[in-house]
Motif scaffolding. Structure first.
Motif, PDB file in Angstrom:
ATOM      1  N   ASP A 172      10.674   7.875 -12.147  1.00 51.74           N
ATOM      2  CA  ASP A 172      11.424   8.927 -11.488  1.00 51.74           C
ATOM      3  C   ASP A 172      10.846  10.296 -11.833  1.00 51.74           C
ATOM      4  N   ILE A 173       9.656  10.549 -11.376  1.00 51.62           N
ATOM      5  CA  ILE A 173       9.017  11.837 -11.648  1.00 51.62           C
ATOM      6  C   ILE A 173       8.425  12.392 -10.358  1.00 51.62           C
ATOM      7  N   PRO A 174       9.287  12.689  -9.393  1.00 46.85           N
ATOM      8  CA  PRO A 174       8.788  13.116  -8.080  1.00 46.85           C
ATOM      9  C   PRO A 174       7.901  14.358  -8.169  1.00 46.85           C
ATOM     10  N   VAL A 175       8.215  15.221  -9.123  1.00 44.72           N
ATOM     11  CA  VAL A 175       7.453  16.461  -9.268  1.00 44.72           C
ATOM     12  C   VAL A 175       5.988  16.134  -9.550  1.00 44.72           C
ATOM     13  N   PHE A 176       5.803  15.181 -10.416  1.00 48.48           N
ATOM     14  CA  PHE A 176       4.476  14.729 -10.812  1.00 48.48           C
ATOM     15  C   PHE A 176       3.772  14.086  -9.615  1.00 48.48           C
ATOM     16  N   ILE A 217      -3.209   6.825  -9.890  1.00 53.66           N
ATOM     17  CA  ILE A 217      -2.221   7.608 -10.642  1.00 53.66           C
ATOM     18  C   ILE A 217      -1.012   7.857  -9.750  1.00 53.66           C
ATOM     19  N   LYS A 218      -1.296   8.252  -8.527  1.00 55.64           N
ATOM     20  CA  LYS A 218      -0.194   8.525  -7.622  1.00 55.64           C
ATOM     21  C   LYS A 218       0.653   7.286  -7.404  1.00 55.64           C
ATOM     22  N   GLY A 219      -0.023   6.192  -7.078  1.00 54.40           N
ATOM     23  CA  GLY A 219       0.696   4.963  -6.776  1.00 54.40           C
ATOM     24  C   GLY A 219       1.591   4.547  -7.935  1.00 54.40           C
ATOM     25  N   SER A 220       1.020   4.580  -9.142  1.00 61.93           N
ATOM     26  CA  SER A 220       1.794   4.127 -10.288  1.00 61.93           C
ATOM     27  C   SER A 220       2.919   5.096 -10.619  1.00 61.93           C
ATOM     28  N   SER A 221       2.670   6.381 -10.413  1.00 60.21           N
ATOM     29  CA  SER A 221       3.702   7.356 -10.784  1.00 60.21           C
ATOM     30  C   SER A 221       4.942   7.165  -9.920  1.00 60.21           C
ATOM     31  N   GLY A 222       4.741   6.597  -8.726  1.00 59.96           N
ATOM     32  CA  GLY A 222       5.869   6.362  -7.832  1.00 59.96           C
ATOM     33  C   GLY A 222       6.886   5.392  -8.408  1.00 59.96           C
ATOM     34  N   LEU A 223       6.465   4.634  -9.420  1.00 63.28           N
ATOM     35  CA  LEU A 223       7.379   3.665 -10.010  1.00 63.28           C
ATOM     36  C   LEU A 223       8.360   4.327 -10.968  1.00 63.28           C
ATOM     37  N   VAL A 270       5.250  -0.956   2.117  1.00 60.41           N
ATOM     38  CA  VAL A 270       4.817   0.348   1.619  1.00 60.41           C
ATOM     39  C   VAL A 270       5.320   0.530   0.195  1.00 60.41           C
ATOM     40  N   LYS A 271       4.428   1.038  -0.642  1.00 63.75           N
ATOM     41  CA  LYS A 271       4.744   1.135  -2.066  1.00 63.75           C
ATOM     42  C   LYS A 271       5.101   2.567  -2.432  1.00 63.75           C
ATOM     43  N   PRO A 272       5.972   2.888  -3.336  1.00 59.33           N
ATOM     44  CA  PRO A 272       6.689   1.906  -4.143  1.00 59.33           C
ATOM     45  C   PRO A 272       7.749   1.211  -3.298  1.00 59.33           C
ATOM     46  N   ALA A 273       7.713  -0.099  -3.321  1.00 60.68           N
ATOM     47  CA  ALA A 273       8.532  -0.860  -2.393  1.00 60.68           C
ATOM     48  C   ALA A 273       9.972  -0.920  -2.858  1.00 60.68           C
ATOM     49  N   ASN A 274      10.822  -1.016  -1.903  1.00 60.36           N
ATOM     50  CA  ASN A 274      12.219  -1.270  -2.185  1.00 60.36           C
ATOM     51  C   ASN A 274      12.309  -2.630  -2.877  1.00 60.36           C
ATOM     52  N   VAL A 275      12.985  -2.649  -4.020  1.00 58.40           N
ATOM     53  CA  VAL A 275      13.001  -3.852  -4.856  1.00 58.40           C
ATOM     54  C   VAL A 275      13.546  -5.052  -4.104  1.00 58.40           C
ATOM     55  N   SER A 299       0.837  -1.203   0.000  1.00 59.28           N
ATOM     56  CA  SER A 299       0.000   0.000   0.000  1.00 59.28           C
ATOM     57  C   SER A 299       0.866   1.245   0.000  1.00 59.28           C
ATOM     58  N   THR A 300       0.267   2.331  -0.427  1.00 63.86           N
ATOM     59  CA  THR A 300       1.011   3.592  -0.407  1.00 63.86           C
ATOM     60  C   THR A 300       0.977   4.226   0.974  1.00 63.86           C
ATOM     61  N   GLU A 301       0.082   3.725   1.819  1.00 61.98           N
ATOM     62  CA  GLU A 301      -0.060   4.338   3.132  1.00 61.98           C
ATOM     63  C   GLU A 301       1.009   3.805   4.074  1.00 61.98           C
ATOM     64  N   ALA A 302       1.732   4.716   4.724  1.00 65.21           N
ATOM     65  CA  ALA A 302       2.806   4.258   5.587  1.00 65.21           C
ATOM     66  C   ALA A 302       2.412   4.321   7.055  1.00 65.21           C
ATOM     67  N   SER A 303       1.152   4.620   7.323  1.00 67.55           N
ATOM     68  CA  SER A 303       0.815   4.867   8.729  1.00 67.55           C
ATOM     69  C   SER A 303       0.578   3.577   9.496  1.00 67.55           C
ATOM     70  N   GLU A 304       0.763   3.716  10.772  1.00 71.71           N
ATOM     71  CA  GLU A 304       0.594   2.602  11.700  1.00 71.71           C
ATOM     72  C   GLU A 304      -0.803   1.996  11.583  1.00 71.71           C
TER      73      GLU A 304
END
Lengths: 122, 914
Positions: B54-58, B46-52, A103-108, A82-87
């Motif tokens: 290298d576009i932190p600004v986005f 969109i947010k989740g996928s964009s994290g994959l 937590v996503k994006p996860a460390n590979v 998940s993108t949520e990092a909260s407890e």
């Protein structure tokens, strides 16, 4: 070969996780939401589910709960991503039955290591 | 392009579309939970996928939007039209970035600056949660742009608003000092007045200035200021930030009338501590830092104060160091100074960056989960050389934690089963097979309690303690060579939790997992295909259609040249089969290319909304027949003319509410956008119930501009007059507005529609409204033409322009001045010779009859004299390329079945350059 089901509504994320898992030598299938995941899980055995939290139709929490109630699926290890990092989010995931929360994006490396461990080898 | 980026772009576009639609619908029914969830999810994805990538600004921008939506979803924030405006702007920007990513692989120039502005604006909507300890997701450290005003607190609890740093140090210091003596509530107030507030008698400035206990306020523009010409001075574009020291009740009472637009947040005095200034030379402070570290640890507050004092004497104002010293001094006035905060300040002296102490806003982790955090750190510290083992340990810790959580009866069996499975897998992966696991599982089953497993895992964990290095009962230690696993890194907490109540009972545990292998379930139902592939397929089908046309030629040759009738017959029979197949194939491929017109209609709710707000008119948009399908190219071609037409209706057609009411109509105007499929045409209508078009005005204008002559002015019917609005160089608008003016008129609409092979017409009743109708072919891929012969050459003429074919005796042709004409059914039809128009040899051999192609060109009937008619046929028309592009009177070319090339004429062009 170990089989993994990737459950996420985002195509991009599924693609990414597929790459990670396939590079470990896992066989990968995908599902777009909880309902599809349950359907797939019931016709085929998987060694691990990678589950997103926020999905249409049936979200990750509900999916894992359903899995834990379903005899055929209840023992399958689940990594929730998940993108949520909260407890609270993490606790909620464990309460619903997930075995690990990433937590996503996860460390590979991290995700690969845990997936390999929880699935019982590569 | 990287296929993953490609997938991301196309997926995000879909999500943006969903989001856009949701926003507009939310405006109508703001409380709809399902809509909000859809909206949130699409932005979230969109947010989740964009994290994959290298576009932190986005990512930052989308993340900010997501956070705001989250607080809307949880009911903390009320979505106003202004918010929606801003969201739509944000979505637009995201869409632009997607385009940039697609074309260049990176975000365009200035993305960073733009991103910062958007993030700030979005965050401004949020301001802070009203009380300490509420929603933890509202602010996250990574999204706050500047470290100075965005202290990295981990964002778990009430984080002070970023704008607080704008408050001068001195005032904050003074305020802090006051809190020592009196019991004061320090309140941070963010007030974003409704943009229409001036009309409701609200005076934001007065409200802020009269705040009880007001200490400081400042005013900012919400959005960047528009050009003076476009700016609406009656719209409030301000946001007020204020800090007041009084009682919470008093201040809320003062703000009760503007409650909706205000966020009040209670600040702890320590939250005022934000050192400011430029980071100067740190050398003079080195000794001080060393000594103070010691003093803070020992609690030597008095001596620390003594050290600070002389330093302050020599420090210059305006430097970060000076500000830090001031704060330290102020903090030390307390009986029990906040040690962590002092340490943070000291760290600032070292690094030049101020960070709030973690625990200040995060009592939860501090209190509840010390063991886990500790464990995690110790593992990663001691066993980095064996990261794999560390991961095993970490995972075991989590499983132990899960077992100790409260659990409902129906979930317990699953929980134990899955944890048992995970523990088994973990041990197998670390190649240790301690005895007792199976026994523990069995006992757990018998006793219907997770306890035996908990005990087992505990044993395992204590055996794996850093000093033990490995599971005690494991075999030879085999260090696993793997890349380093980093724990507790950027991705946040890995594991953790708190001990909960242990569930006393459990259900039956399954003996084994089902491994029934059935049919693999069906794959997803839709396919995304690159349009180019479909186009390539279409081309092939086109060639097939043409190739199949060769068979009738072949049959004719068999019969005429070789005299084999039977073969000719067989070829014809076979042709019928291939023809049917080819047609079906063609139909199937065209079906693939069909998309619903909704893809174009979708953008109109937004357009109408924006424009009607801008124009101050009340307008309702009704979409009908959105599911009607047409070829992708046709639908895409529709977009521009439709936008033009809708803008026209909004701008000129529909009246303001007052005008409408005084004309006895409902205040709200309506625009209907309707798609109907009719035969092999799709008809799109833009209907408004506005003031309509006065044919008399049109006639006068057309005459005045020389579009029609005096004679025509007398004879023209009202209906014909209306069609004149499509004539080139005709614009009825008295003044060019910035909406629909821009110097292009309806003639542009018509030419675009004509290019797509369509027609356009208008009906209007003065005072009642206007309907503009576009008729377009369902598909542009195949054109039906008639072959005509002139001077021994064959040409194609598009069938849709042809009204009829007639042969008339040469004697019926009459000369009117320099032109020839013929009377057909009481109508005078001007005649043109195709041979003359094309500069070909005129056929002088008179047969006493001429062949005339009666055509409708630009709304007028004309006769085209040719030598001979031939059959009609389907062709795949290709545009001319190279030097031939400069011959506009050829619409294109097509390949015939016998291999010849057929030129297709553009009659309209041909006549216009006669």
């Amino acid at each position: 070969m170990k089989k993994i089901l990737i459950v996420d509504d985002a195509v991009t994320v599924r693609m990414y996780h597929r790459q990670l898992m396939e590079s470990l030598g896992f066989e990968v299938e995908e599902a777009e939401n909880g309902i599809e995941a349950l359907e797939k899980g019931l016709v085929r055995h998987f060694d691990l589910f990678l589950v997103d939290v926020n999905m249409p139709k049936m979200d990750g929490y509900r999916l894992v709960e359903e899995m834990r109630k379903t005899p055929e699926l209840q023992a399958i290890p689940v990594i929730m991503i998940s993108t949520e990092a909260s407890e609270q989010d993490m606790e909620k995931a464990y309460l619903s039955g997930a075995n690990l929360y990433v937590v996503k994006p996860a460390n590979v490396d991290e995700l690969q290591t845990y997936a390999a461990l929880l699935a019982g080898g590569e | 392009m990287d296929p993953m980026l490609e997938a991301f772009i196309s997926e995000s576009r879909d999500n943006l579309e969903t989001a856009g639609r949701c926003f507009l619908e939310l405006e109508k029914c703001s409380g709809d939970e399902g809509l909000l969830n859809d909206l949130f999810r699409s932005v979230h994805t969109i947010k989740g996928s964009s994290g994959l990538f290298d576009i932190p600004v986005f990512t930052k921008v989308v993340h900010a939007a997501e956070d705001v939506l989250d607080s809307v979803r949880s009911g903390e924030l009320l979505m106003t039209p202004e918010h929606i405006d801003m969201f739509l702007d944000t979505m637009d920007q995201v869409s632009v970035w997607l385009d940039d990513l697609e074309s260049t692989g990176s975000l365009g120039d200035g993305a960073e600056a733009r991103s910062q502005v958007l993030v700030q604006d979005l965050r401004a909507l949020l301001s802070a949660p009203p009380t300490v300890g509420s929603d933890p997701n509202v602010t996250e450290p990574e999204d706050l742009s500047q470290p100075q005003d965005a202290p990295d607190t981990g964002g778990r609890l009430c984080t002070p608003p970023g704008w607080l740093a704008a408050m001068p140090d001195k005032l904050r210091l003074a305020l802090y000092a006051r809190t020592g003596g009196e019991s004061l509530d320090i309140l941070a107030i963010e007030y974003t007045p409704d943009s229409q507030c001036f009309f409701s008698g609200e005076d934001p400035l007065h409200i802020v200035r009269t705040l009880p206990g007001m200490v400081w306020f400042h005013i900012q523009a919400r959005d960047s200021w528009l050009e003076p010409v476009e700016m609406d001075p009656y719209q409030c574009n301000l946001v007020f930030h204020a800090v007041a020291a009084g009682t919470d009740n008093e201040i809320r009472h003062h703000l009760r009338y503007v409650n909706e637009w205000v966020h009040v947040m209670l600040l702890a005095p320590d939250q005022l501590v934000v050192p400011e200034g430029e980071f100067g030379d740190s050398e003079p402070f080195e000794t001080f830092i060393e000594e103070s570290t010691q003093l803070i640890e020992e609690g030597g507050w008095r001596r620390l104060r003594q050290r600070i004092h002389p330093l302050l004497e020599v420090s210059e104002p305006g430097f970060l160091q000076t500000s830090v010293l001031h704060w330290m001094e102020t903090l030390l006035k307390e009986d029990e100074p906040n040690q962590a905060l002092l340490e943070s300040l000291l760290e600032t002296l070292r690094s030049g960056v101020f960070q709030w102490p973690e625990e200040m806003f995060d009592p939860v982790t501090q209190d509840n989960t010390p063991s886990l955090v500790e464990d995690g750190t110790s593992v990663s510290m001691h066993e980095l050389d064996e990261p794999r083992l560390a991961a095993v340990r970490q995972a075991l810790v989590v499983q132990r934690h899960i077992l100790s959580m409260p659990c409902s009866y129906e979930l317990l069996a699953g929980r134990i089963a899955s944890v048992a499975k995970v523990v088994k897998n973990l041990l197998a992966a670390s190649e240790s097979h301690p005895a007792g696991l199976d026994a523990a599982i069995e006992t757990a089953l018998d006793e219907k309690s997770p306890e035996p497993l908990v005990a087992f895992v505990d044993d395992l964990l204590s055996a794996m303690k850093p000093d033990g290095k490995k599971p005690a009962s494991g075999p030879e230690d085999k260090p696993m060579q793997r890349e380093e696993v980093r724990h507790q890194d950027v991705s946040g907490q890995q594991v953790g939790g708190s001990d909960g109540e242990i569930c006393p009972r459990m259900g039956a545990m399954p003996k084994q997992m089902s491994t029934s292998a059935g049919e693999p379930p069906a794959r997803s139902k839709t396919l995304r295909v690159d349009q180019q592939r479909i186009d390539a397929l279409m081309d092939l089908v086109g060639e097939l259609v043409v190739a199949k046309n060769a068979m009738p030629f072949l049959a004719r040759r068999a019969e005429n040249d070789f005299g084999i009738r039977l073969l000719a017959k067989e070829i014809k029979a076979q042709y019928a089969v291939i023809n049917r197949l080819a047609e079906e194939l063609q139909g199937a491929v065209m079906q693939i290319r069909m998309i619903p017109v909704s893809s174009v209609f979708q953008r109109f709710p937004r357009l109408v909304r924006d424009l009607s707000r801008k124009l101050g008119k009340q307008i309702r948009l009704v979409l009908e027949g959105e599911e009607t399908e047409a070829d992708k190219n046709v639908v895409e071609n529709l977009a521009d003319p439709l936008i033009h037409l809708v803008r026209n209706s909004l701008d000129h057609g529909l009246e303001t509410a007052q005008e409408r009411e005084s004309a006895g109509k409902p205040a709200e105007g309506t625009i209907i956008l309707r798609a109907i499929s009719h035969d092999d045409q799709v008809i799109i209508e833009v209907v408004d119930n506005g003031r309509g078009i006065d044919p008399e005005v049109i006639k006068r204008k057309a005459y005045g501009k020389g579009v029609i002559d005096e004679q025509r002015l007398d004879t023209i019917t009202d209906h014909e007059a209306l069609q004149l609005i499509f004539a080139a160089g005709f614009s009825t608008a008295e003044e060019v507005s910035d909406l629909s003016g821009r110097g292009v008129g309806m003639d542009v609409v018509r030419s675009v529609v004509m290019q797509a092979g369509g027609r356009v017409s208008v009906e209007s009743k003065k005072g009642e409204g206007t309907t503009i109708r576009l008729s377009l072919p369902l598909s542009m891929a195949v054109t039906r033409v008639m072959m005509v012969e002139v001077a021994g050459q064959c040409y194609g003429v598009a069938m849709e322009n042809i009204v009829e074919t007639v042969r008339v005796p040469t004697t019926d042709i009459q000369r009117i001045k320099h032109n020839e004409a013929v009377v057909l059914r009481d109508k005078i039809i001007p005649l043109f010779y195709l041979s003359k128009l094309l500069n070909l040899k005129v056929n002088t051999a008179s047969s006493g009859e001429v062949a005339i192609l009666l055509m409708k060109v630009a709304g007028q009937e004309v006769g085209l004299v040719i030598d001979e008619f031939h059959e009609g046929l389907d062709i795949i028309q290709k545009p001319l390329e190279g030097v031939l592009v400069h011959y506009p009177w050829y619409a294109g070319a097509a390949l015939l079945g016998d291999g010849r090339v057929l030129l297709v004429l553009n009659i309209r062009e041909l006549l216009s350059c006669r």
